[in-house]
Design a protein around this motif. Structure first.
Motif, PDB file in Angstrom:
ATOM      1  N   GLN A 115       0.843  -1.188   0.000  1.00 40.74           N
ATOM      2  CA  GLN A 115       0.000   0.000   0.000  1.00 40.74           C
ATOM      3  C   GLN A 115       0.877   1.236   0.000  1.00 40.74           C
ATOM      4  O   GLN A 115       1.767   1.382   0.846  1.00 40.74           O
ATOM      5  CB  GLN A 115      -0.889  -0.004   1.240  1.00 40.74           C
ATOM      6  N   GLU A 132      -5.525   2.920  -1.715  1.00 36.96           N
ATOM      7  CA  GLU A 132      -6.475   3.265  -0.661  1.00 36.96           C
ATOM      8  C   GLU A 132      -6.073   2.696   0.710  1.00 36.96           C
ATOM      9  O   GLU A 132      -5.434   1.663   0.789  1.00 36.96           O
ATOM     10  CB  GLU A 132      -7.882   2.707  -0.978  1.00 36.96           C
ATOM     11  N   THR A 133      -6.513   3.360   1.773  1.00 39.18           N
ATOM     12  CA  THR A 133      -6.376   2.816   3.129  1.00 39.18           C
ATOM     13  C   THR A 133      -7.428   1.715   3.303  1.00 39.18           C
ATOM     14  O   THR A 133      -8.562   1.865   2.850  1.00 39.18           O
ATOM     15  CB  THR A 133      -6.631   3.926   4.173  1.00 39.18           C
ATOM     16  N   ASP A 135      -9.292  -1.261   6.014  1.00 40.24           N
ATOM     17  CA  ASP A 135      -9.516  -1.664   7.404  1.00 40.24           C
ATOM     18  C   ASP A 135      -9.083  -3.126   7.552  1.00 40.24           C
ATOM     19  O   ASP A 135      -9.852  -4.053   7.288  1.00 40.24           O
ATOM     20  CB  ASP A 135     -11.004  -1.489   7.741  1.00 40.24           C
TER      21      ASP A 135
END
Lengths: 264, 264
Positions: A115, A132-133, A135
């Motif tokens: 990432q 993207e971040t 979860d």
């Protein structure tokens, strides 16, 4: 004499494991070398066929030979002739009723993701990039829903040509890494594109677009259209082949459900 | 408008930087994209031409354009069209008298080596493999002999076509890594194959076949036949391009000897 070969390969420059009419494949590289050594065609039988661009940290194949060559010498001879993106880790002799595919009772895959805002050309073909971040905790919760015996019709390619799509997963989890995370999954067997569909779904969970709690219903529905994505091949590594039930029970306990292809 | 582009690339699948009649090169990838955008040929000018299989952590090129596109948009447009083994890190506008090659006052290279009994197919094309144990301290002692202003005729390809083979090295050292070591070398400029000849000689020192103390005489002799090896391209990375003297003096002090191509 049946010869068992443990190999690794970097899949980027291969059209996959299986031999094809045209194009560079892992099988073709070995059969070319074995033909030269035997002066006739020799067929190799892998534990698992990997697709175009998929890597193998551990893969096995076997072949039969009439040549009288010691184990270590086989390793040396093949490594000397192979290109740099394939390596023979180990060679051993096995009994004539051993079969790499039918004796395979389980496999582990690792799917590698990095990432970052920017793509890294040095990870091209080796890890899948996500900007993207995500979860990760939620992804881990979702990953656990896949453990156990399920019909994975909804999570494989619609081109899958096997009768039963029931498989048992012993392990399904996310592991954080320096620049992202890996998805590790171990099971009795995998359907066509199954790992790439599972991780693609987990990424959707990580983005908040899907929820872990949807998984039981999706498994029940057996409808691939409800799970639309397939992650790219480049992040996928065949990591371990289980050739005996005892290896599996050592790693996952005596209570696990074993699927033995030979007895089917 | 003159555009300066900072890029990285993984060199394994390129025949080098410079455009060729046939084959995949870095220059060809960019000029194809720029031609499509401009509707005419656009020539790019790099700071350094890298050979087949050589990587770049940092490389620069410039080109002239009549298109009115903001800097960030240039980066976005090129990255969208480029293959995964090239990446544009940054784009900026420069004055019309700036020239990537003539304004380049120094370069750093890094040569990556991993040491292990077995070859690792996942490092294929990315690091050079050496199975033998090497005396790293002795290599470091030898590396230091190259620092300073010398005639490097004995340490470059005999095909080198420049008049003066005098270059100044500001830095030449071995750095240990997790699975081996890197050779880092910074200089005013490098002759054809020079870094690969320097590291090949240092490896011979590491094996105990050559001695650090031989270096002054070898530099003086200017005879490439006395330094017979060239290390493979796969371990070589262009790491940094110095485009202003002040960048060099910041890293190596005000006393260093600068070579300015523009004033020659």
């Amino acid at each position: 004499m049946r010869v068992l070969v443990n190999i690794s390969y970097q899949g980027s420059q291969f059209l996959g494991f299986q031999i094809q009419q045209n194009g560079r494949t892992v099988q073709q590289q070995f059969e070319k070398i074995l033909k030269r050594m035997h002066k006739h065609d020799v067929r190799i039988h892998p534990s698992s066929r990997t697709d175009r661009g998929v890597h193998a940290i551990e893969q096995y194949f076997h072949f039969d030979t009439e040549l009288d060559i010691p184990e270590q010498q086989w390793q040396y001879a093949m490594n000397r002739a192979l290109p740099g993106d394939i390596y023979v880790n180990h060679v051993s002799f096995v009994s004539d009723d051993f079969h790499c595919r039918y004796d395979c009772v389980g496999k582990s895959y690792r799917y590698k993701i990095y990432q970052s805002k920017h793509k890294d050309p040095f990870l091209n073909g080796l890890k899948t990039h996500i900007a993207e971040t995500l979860d990760i905790d939620k992804m881990n919760t979702a990953a656990r829903y896949f453990i156990g015996t399920h019909d994975f019709t909804g999570f494989c390619s619609q081109k899958t040509e096997v009768v039963s799509k029931v498989r048992t997963l012993y392990e399904s989890r996310i592991e954080k890494t320096e620049n992202g995370f890996d998805y590790i999954v171990t099971g009795s067997g995998f359907l066509y594109n199954m790992v790439r569909v599972l991780i693609a779904f987990l990424i959707e969970v990580g983005k908040g677009k899907r929820q872990p709690e949807e998984i039981p219903k999706l498994l029940e529905d057996k409808d691939r259209n409800k799970v639309p994505f397939t992650a790219p091949a480049e992040g996928l590594y065949l990591e371990k082949i289980y050739l005996t039930p005892s290896e599996l029970t050592t790693d996952f306990g005596n209570d696990i459900k074993l699927h033995r292809k030979k007895s089917i």
